[in-house]
Design a protein around this motif. Structure first.
Motif, PDB file in Angstrom:
ATOM      1  N   MET A   1       0.899  -1.272   0.062  1.00  0.00           N
ATOM      2  CA  MET A   1       0.060  -0.088  -0.061  1.00  0.00           C
ATOM      3  C   MET A   1       0.885   1.292  -0.082  1.00  0.00           C
ATOM      4  SD  MET A   1      -1.070   0.523   3.820  1.00  0.00           S
ATOM      5  CE  MET A   1      -0.021   1.241   5.303  1.00  0.00           C
ATOM      6  N   LEU A   2       0.470   2.353  -0.259  1.00  0.00           N
ATOM      7  CA  LEU A   2       0.965   3.599  -0.262  1.00  0.00           C
ATOM      8  C   LEU A   2       0.852   4.325   0.997  1.00  0.00           C
ATOM      9  CD1 LEU A   2       0.339   5.005  -3.943  1.00  0.00           C
ATOM     10  CD2 LEU A   2       2.339   3.813  -3.084  1.00  0.00           C
ATOM     11  N   ALA A   3       1.806   4.841   1.566  1.00  0.00           N
ATOM     12  CA  ALA A   3       1.967   5.726   2.867  1.00  0.00           C
ATOM     13  C   ALA A   3       2.954   6.755   2.867  1.00  0.00           C
ATOM     14  CB  ALA A   3       1.988   4.686   3.829  1.00  0.00           C
ATOM     15  N   TYR A   4       2.569   7.929   3.166  1.00  0.00           N
ATOM     16  CA  TYR A   4       3.744   9.125   3.362  1.00  0.00           C
ATOM     17  C   TYR A   4       4.490   8.829   4.514  1.00  0.00           C
ATOM     18  CZ  TYR A   4       1.818  11.748  -0.585  1.00  0.00           C
ATOM     19  OH  TYR A   4       1.632  12.141  -1.612  1.00  0.00           O
ATOM     20  N   ARG A   5       5.781   8.854   4.584  1.00  0.00           N
ATOM     21  CA  ARG A   5       6.467   8.141   5.761  1.00  0.00           C
ATOM     22  C   ARG A   5       7.413   9.262   6.047  1.00  0.00           C
ATOM     23  NH1 ARG A   5       5.207   4.235   8.930  1.00  0.00           N
ATOM     24  NH2 ARG A   5       7.220   3.160   8.758  1.00  0.00           N
ATOM     25  N   ILE A   6       7.825   9.647   7.305  1.00  0.00           N
ATOM     26  CA  ILE A   6       8.836  10.417   7.847  1.00  0.00           C
ATOM     27  C   ILE A   6       9.989   9.319   8.464  1.00  0.00           C
ATOM     28  CG2 ILE A   6       9.913  12.265   9.311  1.00  0.00           C
ATOM     29  CD1 ILE A   6       7.185  13.504   8.954  1.00  0.00           C
ATOM     30  N   SER A   7      11.057   9.323   7.596  1.00  0.00           N
ATOM     31  CA  SER A   7      11.998   7.960   8.039  1.00  0.00           C
ATOM     32  C   SER A   7      13.274   8.514   8.318  1.00  0.00           C
ATOM     33  CB  SER A   7      12.029   7.095   6.775  1.00  0.00           C
ATOM     34  OG  SER A   7      10.623   6.472   6.531  1.00  0.00           O
ATOM     35  N   GLY A   8      13.859   9.309   7.744  1.00  0.00           N
ATOM     36  CA  GLY A   8      15.223   9.804   8.013  1.00  0.00           C
ATOM     37  C   GLY A   8      15.314  11.014   8.931  1.00  0.00           C
ATOM     38  N   THR A   9      16.841  11.081   9.477  1.00  0.00           N
ATOM     39  CA  THR A   9      16.985  12.276  10.409  1.00  0.00           C
ATOM     40  C   THR A   9      16.770  13.788   9.822  1.00  0.00           C
ATOM     41  OG1 THR A   9      19.373  11.935   9.778  1.00  0.00           O
ATOM     42  CG2 THR A   9      18.510  10.722  11.533  1.00  0.00           C
ATOM     43  N   ASP A  10      16.709  13.641   8.491  1.00  0.00           N
ATOM     44  CA  ASP A  10      16.240  14.816   7.984  1.00  0.00           C
ATOM     45  C   ASP A  10      14.713  15.081   7.942  1.00  0.00           C
ATOM     46  OD1 ASP A  10      15.616  12.866   6.005  1.00  0.00           O
ATOM     47  OD2 ASP A  10      16.295  13.883   4.179  1.00  0.00           O
ATOM     48  N   ARG A  11      13.995  14.238   8.327  1.00  0.00           N
ATOM     49  CA  ARG A  11      12.568  14.252   8.335  1.00  0.00           C
ATOM     50  C   ARG A  11      11.745  14.784   6.932  1.00  0.00           C
ATOM     51  NH1 ARG A  11      12.237  13.854  13.752  1.00  0.00           N
ATOM     52  NH2 ARG A  11       9.913  13.582  13.721  1.00  0.00           N
ATOM     53  N   THR A  12      12.438  14.490   6.149  1.00  0.00           N
ATOM     54  CA  THR A  12      11.836  14.382   4.726  1.00  0.00           C
ATOM     55  C   THR A  12      10.367  13.833   4.599  1.00  0.00           C
ATOM     56  OG1 THR A  12      13.679  15.034   3.798  1.00  0.00           O
ATOM     57  CG2 THR A  12      12.169  14.579   2.281  1.00  0.00           C
TER      58      THR A  12
ATOM     59  N   THR B   1       8.085  11.567   2.437  1.00  0.00           N
ATOM     60  CA  THR B   1       8.121  10.788   1.273  1.00  0.00           C
ATOM     61  C   THR B   1       6.860   9.830   0.990  1.00  0.00           C
ATOM     62  OG1 THR B   1       9.728   8.938   1.975  1.00  0.00           O
ATOM     63  CG2 THR B   1      10.706  10.891   0.996  1.00  0.00           C
ATOM     64  N   CYS B   2       6.606   9.499   0.000  1.00  0.00           N
ATOM     65  CA  CYS B   2       5.441   8.776  -0.520  1.00  0.00           C
ATOM     66  C   CYS B   2       6.121   7.191  -0.693  1.00  0.00           C
ATOM     67  CB  CYS B   2       4.725   8.869  -1.587  1.00  0.00           C
ATOM     68  SG  CYS B   2       3.155   8.015  -1.647  1.00  0.00           S
ATOM     69  N   GLU B   3       5.913   6.158   0.084  1.00  0.00           N
ATOM     70  CA  GLU B   3       6.446   5.133   0.059  1.00  0.00           C
ATOM     71  C   GLU B   3       5.466   3.659  -0.236  1.00  0.00           C
ATOM     72  OE1 GLU B   3       8.867   4.557   3.279  1.00  0.00           O
ATOM     73  OE2 GLU B   3       9.886   6.490   3.162  1.00  0.00           O
ATOM     74  N   ASP B   4       6.033   2.576  -0.784  1.00  0.00           N
ATOM     75  CA  ASP B   4       5.227   1.590  -0.916  1.00  0.00           C
ATOM     76  C   ASP B   4       5.594   0.420   0.234  1.00  0.00           C
ATOM     77  OD1 ASP B   4       3.532  -0.620  -1.618  1.00  0.00           O
ATOM     78  OD2 ASP B   4       4.177  -0.755  -3.640  1.00  0.00           O
ATOM     79  N   ILE B   5       4.710   0.418   1.118  1.00  0.00           N
ATOM     80  CA  ILE B   5       4.931  -0.466   2.292  1.00  0.00           C
ATOM     81  C   ILE B   5       3.905  -1.579   2.266  1.00  0.00           C
ATOM     82  CG2 ILE B   5       6.036   1.473   3.485  1.00  0.00           C
ATOM     83  CD1 ILE B   5       3.512   1.626   5.090  1.00  0.00           C
TER      84      ILE B   5
ATOM     85  N   PRO C   1      10.555   5.368  12.007  1.00  0.00           N
ATOM     86  CA  PRO C   1       9.750   5.902  11.114  1.00  0.00           C
ATOM     87  C   PRO C   1       8.165   5.847  11.521  1.00  0.00           C
ATOM     88  CG  PRO C   1      10.135   3.875  10.332  1.00  0.00           C
ATOM     89  CD  PRO C   1      10.944   3.862  11.811  1.00  0.00           C
ATOM     90  N   PHE C   2       7.558   7.030  10.965  1.00  0.00           N
ATOM     91  CA  PHE C   2       6.319   7.019  11.252  1.00  0.00           C
ATOM     92  C   PHE C   2       5.465   7.694  10.000  1.00  0.00           C
ATOM     93  CE2 PHE C   2       7.422  11.042  12.492  1.00  0.00           C
ATOM     94  CZ  PHE C   2       6.690  12.063  12.500  1.00  0.00           C
ATOM     95  N   THR C   3       4.233   7.271  10.129  1.00  0.00           N
ATOM     96  CA  THR C   3       3.404   7.975   9.067  1.00  0.00           C
ATOM     97  C   THR C   3       2.277   9.023   9.779  1.00  0.00           C
ATOM     98  OG1 THR C   3       2.985   5.971   7.741  1.00  0.00           O
ATOM     99  CG2 THR C   3       1.268   7.595   7.527  1.00  0.00           C
TER     100      THR C   3
END
Length: 321
Positions: free
Chosen positions: A1-12, A14-18, A56-58
């Motif tokens: 499914m598609l989800a927007y995630r904040i994963s890295g320390t730069d807190r960008t 991104t839309c990811e397939d998880i 990381p979180f959505t």
């Protein structure tokens, strides 16, 4: 499914397939139809919100959707039921698992977009005005940030409670929205002095402040003895300067209200408030104002509307076409 995630320390963002999640005991799986955007989503991305999840979180605090499955040994609404849920995170995705006890069935008369942006804004204002300030008919209510997501609901609920509502916002377009919600007096904060204008109208009995900074100070100085100041948020980015000696001399109380915190510490208070608000909605006493509904691939644009204060009322992202 598609989800927007904040994963890295730069807190960008991104839309990811998880992978699509499976509900655990006590959870429901929701096919998310819409997600209400909040200023807290911007703070979460920066890592400055009081309830920012670990990476990381959505992001996405509140959603509407349809129950697809219940977790093992879980009681809840049957699959196929339309519900709204405050999850605190996880809303900017196609599916999500949320606590079953957070499910609020949606009335047939309420759209998915209205339901997605209903709980936080209306819940905050209803509890602030009824539970914290105990607003009485005929009292004078000043709302700072009166065209914003929570401020507009404070105008609407305050008017329904019989208060004389003074709406403060930037520009004629936003003030027109506040007037349509029930405001009796309008103050353009770009051109008018809050303190002098409110004092000329008789002073404030209750101040609802979602802005902070100098606007809090100006409204405080126009508050009548025995008045109540409600701290809701700090959209200006500046914490207000509170002078305890002035509070003492004028017998003014300052009350902070964080709706998400009450959901954890006083859930029955929140449940009763939401039940009352849904009755008000079905009776036509309150009408959610949504200035923008954007598709799922425009989440960055939705957040930018909040960041640049170009929206009024709520911004909602539609997850499904």
């Amino acid at each position: 499914m598609l989800a927007y995630r904040i994963s890295g320390t730069d807190r960008t963002l991104t839309c990811e397939d998880i992978p699509r999640p499976n509900p655990l005991p006590g959870e429901v799986l929701i096919r998310i139809t819409a997600c209400g955007m909040n200023f807290a989503d911007l703070l979460m991305q920066k890592g400055t919100y009081q309830d920012t999840p670990a990476l990381p979180f959505t992001p996405g605090l509140e959603i509407s959707g349809v129950i697809e499955a219940l977790g093992p040994d879980t009681d809840g609404p049957t699959p196929g039921t339309r519900v709204a849920i405050f999850g605190g995170q996880g809303g900017l995705a196609e599916w999500g698992c949320f606590p079953a006890n957070r499910c609020v069935p949606i009335p047939d008369s309420m759209t998915d977009e209205q339901a997605a942006g209903f709980q936080i804004a209306y819940g905050t204002s209803h509890l602030a005005l009824t539970h914290a300030a105990r607003l009485k008919p005929g009292e004078r209510l000043v709302v700072l940030g009166a065209a914003g997501g929570v401020g507009l609901t404070a105008v609407e609920i305050g008017a329904q409670l019989g208060a004389e509502v003074i709406a403060c916002a930037r520009g004629t377009d936003k003030l027109a929205v506040a007037k349509a919600a029930g405001a009796h007096h309008l103050i353009d904060t770009d051109t008018q002095d809050i303190r002098e204008t409110v004092k000329a109208l008789g002073g404030a009995d209750v101040v609802y402040d979602a802005i902070g900074g100098t606007q809090f100070t100006d409204a405080f100085r126009a508050t009548n003895p025995g008045g109540r100041m409600l701290l809701i948020g700090f959209a200006s980015g500046d914490l207000p300067e509170i002078k305890p000696n002035h509070m003492l001399v004028k017998n003014i109380s300052v009350h902070g209200l964080y709706w998400g915190g009450l959901l954890k510490t006083s859930p029955s208070v929140v449940t009763d408030s939401l039940a009352a608000l849904l009755k008000m909605f079905e009776a036509g006493q309150i009408t959610p104002h949504i200035s923008h509904v954007l598709p799922f691939d425009q989440v960055p644009e939705a957040l930018d509307l909040l960041r640049t204060r170009r929206s009024t009322g709520k911004v909602v992202v539609r997850t499904t076409p």
